[in-house]
Design a protein around this motif. Structure first.
Motif, PDB file in Angstrom:
ATOM      1  N   ASN A  43       2.364  26.371  11.062  1.00  0.00           N
ATOM      2  CA  ASN A  43       2.401  27.571  11.360  1.00  0.00           C
ATOM      3  C   ASN A  43       1.313  27.825  12.274  1.00  0.00           C
ATOM      4  OD1 ASN A  43       4.769  27.967   9.905  1.00  0.00           O
ATOM      5  ND2 ASN A  43       3.447  28.770   8.265  1.00  0.00           N
ATOM      6  N   GLY A  44       0.797  26.858  13.257  1.00  0.00           N
ATOM      7  CA  GLY A  44      -0.494  27.233  14.201  1.00  0.00           C
ATOM      8  C   GLY A  44      -1.839  27.066  13.245  1.00  0.00           C
ATOM      9  N   GLU A  45      -1.852  26.671  12.003  1.00  0.00           N
ATOM     10  CA  GLU A  45      -3.039  26.525  11.496  1.00  0.00           C
ATOM     11  C   GLU A  45      -3.364  25.125  11.058  1.00  0.00           C
ATOM     12  OE1 GLU A  45      -5.045  29.039   7.689  1.00  0.00           O
ATOM     13  OE2 GLU A  45      -3.099  29.338   8.127  1.00  0.00           O
ATOM     14  N   LEU A  46      -4.511  24.850  11.255  1.00  0.00           N
ATOM     15  CA  LEU A  46      -5.083  23.398  10.960  1.00  0.00           C
ATOM     16  C   LEU A  46      -5.729  23.303   9.514  1.00  0.00           C
ATOM     17  CD1 LEU A  46      -6.437  22.765  14.309  1.00  0.00           C
ATOM     18  CD2 LEU A  46      -4.606  21.523  13.623  1.00  0.00           C
ATOM     19  N   PHE A  47      -5.252  22.074   8.780  1.00  0.00           N
ATOM     20  CA  PHE A  47      -5.684  22.006   7.499  1.00  0.00           C
ATOM     21  C   PHE A  47      -6.370  20.801   7.350  1.00  0.00           C
ATOM     22  CE2 PHE A  47      -2.264  25.005   7.094  1.00  0.00           C
ATOM     23  CZ  PHE A  47      -2.795  26.020   6.379  1.00  0.00           C
TER      24      PHE A  47
ATOM     25  N   ARG B 261       0.794  -1.214  -0.042  1.00  0.00           N
ATOM     26  CA  ARG B 261      -0.060   0.032  -0.043  1.00  0.00           C
ATOM     27  C   ARG B 261       0.999   1.354   0.170  1.00  0.00           C
ATOM     28  NH1 ARG B 261      -5.104   1.822   2.065  1.00  0.00           N
ATOM     29  NH2 ARG B 261      -4.827   3.944   3.025  1.00  0.00           N
ATOM     30  N   ILE B 262       0.643   2.374  -0.922  1.00  0.00           N
ATOM     31  CA  ILE B 262       1.198   3.379  -0.835  1.00  0.00           C
ATOM     32  C   ILE B 262       0.246   4.635  -0.928  1.00  0.00           C
ATOM     33  CG2 ILE B 262       2.779   4.908  -2.177  1.00  0.00           C
ATOM     34  CD1 ILE B 262       3.455   2.502  -3.889  1.00  0.00           C
ATOM     35  N   GLU B 263       0.394   5.468   0.091  1.00  0.00           N
ATOM     36  CA  GLU B 263      -0.517   6.509   0.137  1.00  0.00           C
ATOM     37  C   GLU B 263       0.107   7.655   0.032  1.00  0.00           C
ATOM     38  OE1 GLU B 263      -0.998   6.529   4.659  1.00  0.00           O
ATOM     39  OE2 GLU B 263      -2.478   4.652   4.681  1.00  0.00           O
ATOM     40  N   ALA B 264      -0.847   8.896  -0.363  1.00  0.00           N
ATOM     41  CA  ALA B 264      -0.532  10.158  -0.405  1.00  0.00           C
ATOM     42  C   ALA B 264      -1.573  11.069   0.349  1.00  0.00           C
ATOM     43  CB  ALA B 264      -0.274  10.411  -2.067  1.00  0.00           C
ATOM     44  N   LYS B 265      -1.045  12.047   0.939  1.00  0.00           N
ATOM     45  CA  LYS B 265      -2.104  12.973   1.564  1.00  0.00           C
ATOM     46  C   LYS B 265      -1.995  14.251   0.835  1.00  0.00           C
ATOM     47  CE  LYS B 265      -1.496  10.079   5.684  1.00  0.00           C
ATOM     48  NZ  LYS B 265      -0.728   9.580   6.676  1.00  0.00           N
ATOM     49  N   VAL B 266      -2.954  14.891   0.513  1.00  0.00           N
ATOM     50  CA  VAL B 266      -3.092  15.830  -0.371  1.00  0.00           C
ATOM     51  C   VAL B 266      -4.004  17.181   0.452  1.00  0.00           C
ATOM     52  CG1 VAL B 266      -3.631  17.039  -2.524  1.00  0.00           C
ATOM     53  CG2 VAL B 266      -2.979  14.635  -2.319  1.00  0.00           C
ATOM     54  N   HIS B 267      -3.537  18.322   0.462  1.00  0.00           N
ATOM     55  CA  HIS B 267      -4.330  19.271   1.155  1.00  0.00           C
ATOM     56  C   HIS B 267      -5.739  19.498   0.343  1.00  0.00           C
ATOM     57  CE1 HIS B 267      -0.628  20.917   2.916  1.00  0.00           C
ATOM     58  NE2 HIS B 267      -1.240  21.516   3.544  1.00  0.00           N
ATOM     59  N   SER B 268      -6.696  19.797   1.029  1.00  0.00           N
ATOM     60  CA  SER B 268      -8.007  19.546   0.460  1.00  0.00           C
ATOM     61  C   SER B 268      -8.102  20.615  -0.665  1.00  0.00           C
ATOM     62  CB  SER B 268      -9.184  19.711   1.692  1.00  0.00           C
ATOM     63  OG  SER B 268      -8.869  21.136   2.004  1.00  0.00           O
ATOM     64  N   TYR B 269      -7.470  21.855  -0.632  1.00  0.00           N
ATOM     65  CA  TYR B 269      -7.507  22.703  -1.773  1.00  0.00           C
ATOM     66  C   TYR B 269      -6.646  22.469  -2.766  1.00  0.00           C
ATOM     67  CZ  TYR B 269      -3.967  24.365   1.303  1.00  0.00           C
ATOM     68  OH  TYR B 269      -2.674  24.406   2.218  1.00  0.00           O
ATOM     69  N   ASN B 270      -6.022  21.339  -3.229  1.00  0.00           N
ATOM     70  CA  ASN B 270      -4.962  20.942  -4.188  1.00  0.00           C
ATOM     71  C   ASN B 270      -5.642  19.998  -5.054  1.00  0.00           C
ATOM     72  OD1 ASN B 270      -2.949  20.626  -5.582  1.00  0.00           O
ATOM     73  ND2 ASN B 270      -1.437  20.216  -3.919  1.00  0.00           N
ATOM     74  N   PRO B 271      -6.574  20.318  -5.913  1.00  0.00           N
ATOM     75  CA  PRO B 271      -7.326  19.219  -7.055  1.00  0.00           C
ATOM     76  C   PRO B 271      -6.083  18.872  -7.940  1.00  0.00           C
ATOM     77  CG  PRO B 271      -8.064  21.577  -7.221  1.00  0.00           C
ATOM     78  CD  PRO B 271      -7.017  21.608  -6.104  1.00  0.00           C
TER      79      PRO B 271
END
Ligand SMILES: CC(C)(COP(=O)(O)OP(=O)(O)OC[C@H]1O[C@@H](n2cnc3c(N)ncnc32)[C@H](O)[C@@H]1OP(=O)(O)O)[C@@H](O)C(=O)NCCC(=O)NCCS
Length: 179
Positions: A165-169, A131-141
């Motif tokens: 930087n203190g922000e959650l994504f 299994r190979i995973e990749a995690k992508v920011h929700s705003y990166n289509p």
């Protein structure tokens, strides 16, 4: 094993070289790239490039196999990078990948090609890997599209999974399984 992995005409995956530092500084100072990744410093300095090249070469010497590659253009030098994080070591059943492409070379299908070929190489060279995973920011289509074209499926939506930087994504979880 140090291997050059052929991707397409003029493009291959190789180990990083000390001579790659100017390209790293040129291309990694990019707000889009910074916004879409978690580990790349901003601003990206010569010292960051020096450390990255040394760390990756040392890791290769210590491990005896490659887990991080530069995407090298025969004429333009390094134009991107891709790595597997060795989440559970080289014998593990699970791993994760991360990648970037320099702005002038985006939109030419190069990263799709790179992800496809590297996944095949990983499955071939690491028999335990399933299994190979990749995690992508929700705003990166764009990155989700690259992964879909390279055989990954969307498996989930990870709310507030990344902290920068203190922000959650939120992240989108994508995965490709051994066939
Ligand atoms: C994401 C990234 C690696 C893509 O590299 P690339 O070489 O441009 O990708 P490709 O050319 O192989 O494919 C891009 C695909 O996304 C599509 N695309 C572009 N913008 C899009 C958008 N806003 N929405 C949906 N799809 C989009 C393109 O049309 C193309 O798909 P297609 O072939 O079906 O037309 C590159 O943009 C990058 O480095 N971005 C900054 C760092 C980053 O996001 N890294 C990934 C972190 S998970």
């Amino acid at each position: 094993m140090e291997e050059k992995i052929h991707i397409r005409e003029h493009i291959a995956l190789t180990l990083l070289e000390p001579g790659d530092k100017p390209n790293l500084v040129r291309y990694l100072n990019d707000p889009v790239l910074y916004r879409n990744t978690l580990r790349i410093p901003s601003p990206y300095t010569e010292a960051d490039a020096e450390k990255w090249v040394n760390d990756m070469r040392e890791a290769y010497e210590k491990q005896g196999f490659m887990s991080n590659w530069s995407i090298r253009h025969a004429e333009h030098g390094v134009i991107g990078g891709i790595g597997s994080f060795l989440l559970m070591g080289v014998e593990g059943h699970l791993d994760e990948i991360g990648y970037w492409m320099a702005e002038p070379f985006r939109g030419q299908g190069i990263m799709t090609n790179v992800v496809q070929v590297l996944c095949e190489w990983l499955f071939e060279n690491r028999p335990a890997l399933v299994r190979i995973e990749a995690k992508v920011h929700s705003y990166n289509p764009t990155s989700v599209r690259v992964l879909e074209k390279a055989g990954f499926e969307r498996e989930g939506y990870m709310r507030k999974a990344a902290l920068k930087n203190g922000e959650l994504f939120d992240l989108i979880l994508m995965a490709r399984l051994r066939e």
